[in-house]
Design an enzyme around this catalytic site. Structure first.
Site, mmCIF file in Angstrom:
data_model
loop_
_atom_site.group_PDB
_atom_site.id
_atom_site.type_symbol
_atom_site.label_atom_id
_atom_site.label_comp_id
_atom_site.label_asym_id
_atom_site.label_seq_id
_atom_site.Cartn_x
_atom_site.Cartn_y
_atom_site.Cartn_z
ATOM 1 N N TYR A 49 -0.919 13.930 19.863
ATOM 2 C CA TYR A 49 0.375 13.365 20.248
ATOM 3 C C TYR A 49 0.465 13.057 21.742
ATOM 4 O O TYR A 49 1.568 12.969 22.295
ATOM 5 C CB TYR A 49 1.508 14.300 19.812
ATOM 6 C CG TYR A 49 1.764 14.257 18.322
ATOM 7 C CD1 TYR A 49 2.065 13.047 17.680
ATOM 8 C CD2 TYR A 49 1.712 15.412 17.542
ATOM 9 C CE1 TYR A 49 2.283 12.996 16.305
ATOM 10 C CE2 TYR A 49 1.941 15.372 16.174
ATOM 11 C CZ TYR A 49 2.230 14.157 15.568
ATOM 12 O OH TYR A 49 2.463 14.101 14.214
ATOM 13 N N PHE A 57 11.220 15.297 23.131
ATOM 14 C CA PHE A 57 10.966 16.081 21.913
ATOM 15 C C PHE A 57 9.499 16.492 21.765
ATOM 16 O O PHE A 57 9.095 17.014 20.730
ATOM 17 C CB PHE A 57 11.423 15.289 20.674
ATOM 18 C CG PHE A 57 10.881 13.887 20.594
ATOM 19 C CD1 PHE A 57 9.624 13.651 20.050
ATOM 20 C CD2 PHE A 57 11.615 12.799 21.070
ATOM 21 C CE1 PHE A 57 9.107 12.361 19.980
ATOM 22 C CE2 PHE A 57 11.102 11.500 20.992
ATOM 23 C CZ PHE A 57 9.841 11.286 20.444
ATOM 24 N N ARG A 85 0.123 2.567 6.155
ATOM 25 C CA ARG A 85 1.396 2.549 6.903
ATOM 26 C C ARG A 85 2.531 2.011 6.033
ATOM 27 O O ARG A 85 3.657 2.493 6.090
ATOM 28 C CB ARG A 85 1.268 1.708 8.177
ATOM 29 C CG ARG A 85 0.332 2.276 9.237
ATOM 30 C CD ARG A 85 0.909 3.423 10.025
ATOM 31 N NE ARG A 85 1.941 3.039 10.962
ATOM 32 C CZ ARG A 85 2.378 3.817 11.957
ATOM 33 N NH1 ARG A 85 1.834 5.026 12.147
ATOM 34 N NH2 ARG A 85 3.336 3.435 12.739
ATOM 35 N N THR A 91 8.807 5.174 10.741
ATOM 36 C CA THR A 91 8.811 6.502 11.368
ATOM 37 C C THR A 91 10.076 7.302 11.041
ATOM 38 O O THR A 91 10.004 8.482 10.708
ATOM 39 C CB THR A 91 8.689 6.350 12.900
ATOM 40 O OG1 THR A 91 7.521 5.576 13.184
ATOM 41 C CG2 THR A 91 8.587 7.710 13.586
ATOM 42 N N ARG A 102 8.019 8.345 3.216
ATOM 43 C CA ARG A 102 9.097 8.858 4.065
ATOM 44 C C ARG A 102 10.466 8.515 3.498
ATOM 45 O O ARG A 102 11.409 9.291 3.621
ATOM 46 C CB ARG A 102 8.929 8.326 5.491
ATOM 47 C CG ARG A 102 7.786 9.010 6.242
ATOM 48 C CD ARG A 102 7.470 8.293 7.534
ATOM 49 N NE ARG A 102 6.508 9.006 8.365
ATOM 50 C CZ ARG A 102 5.876 8.440 9.396
ATOM 51 N NH1 ARG A 102 6.104 7.168 9.715
ATOM 52 N NH2 ARG A 102 5.030 9.155 10.115
ATOM 53 N N ASN A 112 9.131 14.229 9.179
ATOM 54 C CA ASN A 112 8.940 13.019 8.365
ATOM 55 C C ASN A 112 7.706 13.074 7.469
ATOM 56 O O ASN A 112 7.192 12.063 7.028
ATOM 57 C CB ASN A 112 9.007 11.755 9.224
ATOM 58 C CG ASN A 112 7.858 11.649 10.217
ATOM 59 O OD1 ASN A 112 6.977 12.499 10.235
ATOM 60 N ND2 ASN A 112 7.866 10.607 11.023
ATOM 61 N N HIS A 115 1.662 11.705 8.460
ATOM 62 C CA HIS A 115 1.141 10.875 9.539
ATOM 63 C C HIS A 115 0.140 9.883 8.974
ATOM 64 O O HIS A 115 -0.622 10.223 8.070
ATOM 65 C CB HIS A 115 0.418 11.754 10.582
ATOM 66 C CG HIS A 115 -0.456 10.957 11.520
ATOM 67 N ND1 HIS A 115 0.054 10.346 12.639
ATOM 68 C CD2 HIS A 115 -1.776 10.625 11.472
ATOM 69 C CE1 HIS A 115 -0.930 9.685 13.258
ATOM 70 N NE2 HIS A 115 -2.057 9.843 12.565
ATOM 71 N N GLU A 126 -9.174 9.268 15.241
ATOM 72 C CA GLU A 126 -8.521 10.414 14.580
ATOM 73 C C GLU A 126 -9.435 11.037 13.517
ATOM 74 O O GLU A 126 -9.458 12.257 13.353
ATOM 75 C CB GLU A 126 -7.176 9.970 13.994
ATOM 76 C CG GLU A 126 -6.183 9.649 15.105
ATOM 77 C CD GLU A 126 -4.848 9.074 14.627
ATOM 78 O OE1 GLU A 126 -4.687 8.780 13.427
ATOM 79 O OE2 GLU A 126 -3.954 8.924 15.483
HETATM 80 P P1 DAT Z 1 4.471 7.348 13.555
HETATM 81 O O1 DAT Z 1 4.293 8.761 13.060
HETATM 82 O O2 DAT Z 1 5.297 6.540 12.592
HETATM 83 O O3 DAT Z 1 3.171 6.676 13.927
HETATM 84 P P2 DAT Z 1 4.931 7.812 16.393
HETATM 85 O O4 DAT Z 1 3.450 7.789 16.570
HETATM 86 O O5 DAT Z 1 5.766 6.954 17.296
HETATM 87 O O6 DAT Z 1 5.349 7.421 14.900
HETATM 88 O O7 DAT Z 1 5.485 9.270 16.552
HETATM 89 C C1 DAT Z 1 4.745 10.371 16.072
HETATM 90 C C2 DAT Z 1 5.690 11.395 15.483
HETATM 91 O O8 DAT Z 1 6.569 11.913 16.493
HETATM 92 C C3 DAT Z 1 6.620 10.840 14.395
HETATM 93 O O9 DAT Z 1 5.999 10.771 13.142
HETATM 94 C C4 DAT Z 1 7.730 11.832 14.429
HETATM 95 C C5 DAT Z 1 7.827 12.229 15.893
HETATM 96 N N1 DAT Z 1 8.890 11.450 16.523
HETATM 97 C C6 DAT Z 1 8.853 10.145 16.869
HETATM 98 N N2 DAT Z 1 10.018 9.751 17.408
HETATM 99 C C7 DAT Z 1 10.823 10.855 17.389
HETATM 100 C C8 DAT Z 1 12.164 11.122 17.800
HETATM 101 N N3 DAT Z 1 12.919 10.173 18.358
HETATM 102 N N4 DAT Z 1 12.637 12.381 17.620
HETATM 103 C C9 DAT Z 1 11.872 13.349 17.081
HETATM 104 N N5 DAT Z 1 10.594 13.165 16.660
HETATM 105 C C10 DAT Z 1 10.085 11.940 16.819
HETATM 106 MG MG MG Z 2 1.779 7.243 15.377
#
Ligand code: DAT
Ligand code: MG
Length: 132
Positions: A49, A57, A85, A91, A102, A112, A115, A126
């Protein structure tokens, strides 16, 4: 054949959703090339991450993703990254369509359920990160 990295997050595992979610990938036409139940270290979580490090967060997602076992998978198929996806949905579960994972199994972005890699390049990174 293209590969993607998919991971059922701790809440999905805790709620007993592994079977249902794996079935969705199988029914869509993916091959499950590898799978394993594992617990993620804080170090691995921070690398996974890293793109969210500046977000308020960040601490919570690290705590969440390390809170119990995850079910990590390599899925194989035509346009595996983009197809996974689509199957997973947006997301934020509020925006994820019904019929997506989701959309059907989550209500809040913090939990959610799953991943999926967002590009072919990241999928390969990954896969190496979680399976080698
Ligand atoms: P995705 O998992 O759809 O690729 P991402 O890579 O932007 O989305 O974010 C990774 C994870 O972080 C996502 O699955 C959940 C968490 N996340 C993203 N935006 C968030 C938010 N606004 N508040 C809390 N958790 C969040
Ligand atoms: Mg992502």
């Amino acid at each position: 054949m293209e590969r993607s990295f998919v991971m059922i997050k701790p809440d999905g595992v805790r709620r007993g959703l592994i079977g249902k979610i794996v079935t969705r990938f199988e029914e869509k036409g993916f091959k499950i090339a590898e799978a394993r139940l594992m617990t993620i270290s804080e170090e691995l979580a921070s690398v996974h991450y890293a793109h969210l490090q500046s977000k308020p967060f960040f601490g919570e997602i690290i705590e969440y993703i390390t809170s119990g076992p995850v079910f990590a998978m390599i899925v194989e198929g035509h346009e595996a990254v983009r197809n996974a996806r689509t199957l997973i949905g947006f997301t934020n579960p509020v925006e994820a369509a019904a019929g997506t994972i989701r959309g059907d199994f989550a209500t809040i972005v913090d939990y959610n359920v799953i991943h999926g890699s967002d590009s072919v390049e990241n999928a390969e990174i990954e896969i190496k990160r979680f399976f080698e």
